[in-house]
Design an enzyme around this catalytic site. Sequence first.
Site, PDB file in Angstrom:
ATOM      1  N   SER A  42      17.776  25.119  69.203  1.00  0.00           N
ATOM      2  CA  SER A  42      17.353  24.238  67.979  1.00  0.00           C
ATOM      3  C   SER A  42      18.293  23.090  67.671  1.00  0.00           C
ATOM      4  CB  SER A  42      17.412  25.016  66.810  1.00  0.00           C
ATOM      5  OG  SER A  42      16.684  24.321  65.768  1.00  0.00           O
ATOM      6  N   ASP A 156      10.550  26.806  68.048  1.00  0.00           N
ATOM      7  CA  ASP A 156      12.020  26.844  67.953  1.00  0.00           C
ATOM      8  C   ASP A 156      12.334  28.247  68.714  1.00  0.00           C
ATOM      9  OD1 ASP A 156      14.358  27.264  66.926  1.00  0.00           O
ATOM     10  OD2 ASP A 156      13.834  26.793  65.011  1.00  0.00           O
TER      11      ASP A 156
END
Length: 314
Positions: A42, A156
């Site tokens: 991320s 993610d």
Amino acid sequence: MTDAPRIGLALGGGAARGWAHIGVIRGLEAQGIRPDLIAGTSVGAIVGAMACNGHFDDFEAWVRKLTRRDVLAHMDFALGNGGFIQGERLLERFRETFGLKTFKDLQQPLGVVATSLYTGQERWLRDGDVVTAMRASMALPGMFTPVHHEGEWLVDGGLVNPVPVSLCHAMGADFVIAVNLSDGLIGRHFIEREHRSAVADSVESGDAKSWIERLSMGFKEGFKDGADLLQRQFERGDHETSPGVFDVIASSVTIMQDRITRSRMAGDPPDVLIAPQLAHIGLLELYRGSDAIEEGYQAVERIKPALESFKQRL
């Protein structure tokens, strides 16, 4: 003569709190520690890419100058497409301003973690376009739209590997320094929300008006009707004490990442763990870069004895 051991740096996810990674890298440099490779999840993928790209000074300066208005200007709302925000505008800025191209153009090895949306499998992205990999790794479900990459939809990487120690080892690291951004965050989001609301109220009316109006405009472009109702729900729910959509997403992600991180580190622990204390910074408060960077640096300062012992093992 034996080869020097390779140091890997595992940078965890945490949205705006991830700017603390910049301070961690600066703190490690001050201690004479420079990683040979970086793996990121991320926002850790974003900072990691910049650290490997050779434009880290310019990137840090850009982060420190970010304002609320800048953040909104880089948010391309994409309601109805799998998330609230598309994220392409922000990452295109990275491509244009900092010259991000492909993994092979980087000055150091970089690995990026993403998650296959339909299989739940972990994906390690190490070749091709860096910005696409960054965008996939930061696609927080419910907030950012997923990314279609090589025939599958990616989201993610924090869903499966919030602090990618394992990827560092797979890339050839002999020792791994890990940065966990979720330490001590569970339950703190709701406490800190009141503080952030008070800070927002103190912002001069012109800037506050611009922030709210532009956010509302983004919602209206996606929904046309009911934007005001959605905005209230997104911020804090139907009542003053009930959680809004963002509260639920932020707290759920924090709980999930904390539990997964604990589990994975129990089986594959890093040699050094750095845990900045970032409960005072909201998930999307990207304009608080200087605060996050300072805490990252201080987190390194707090573990100097451990780092001295670590350097003796190299």
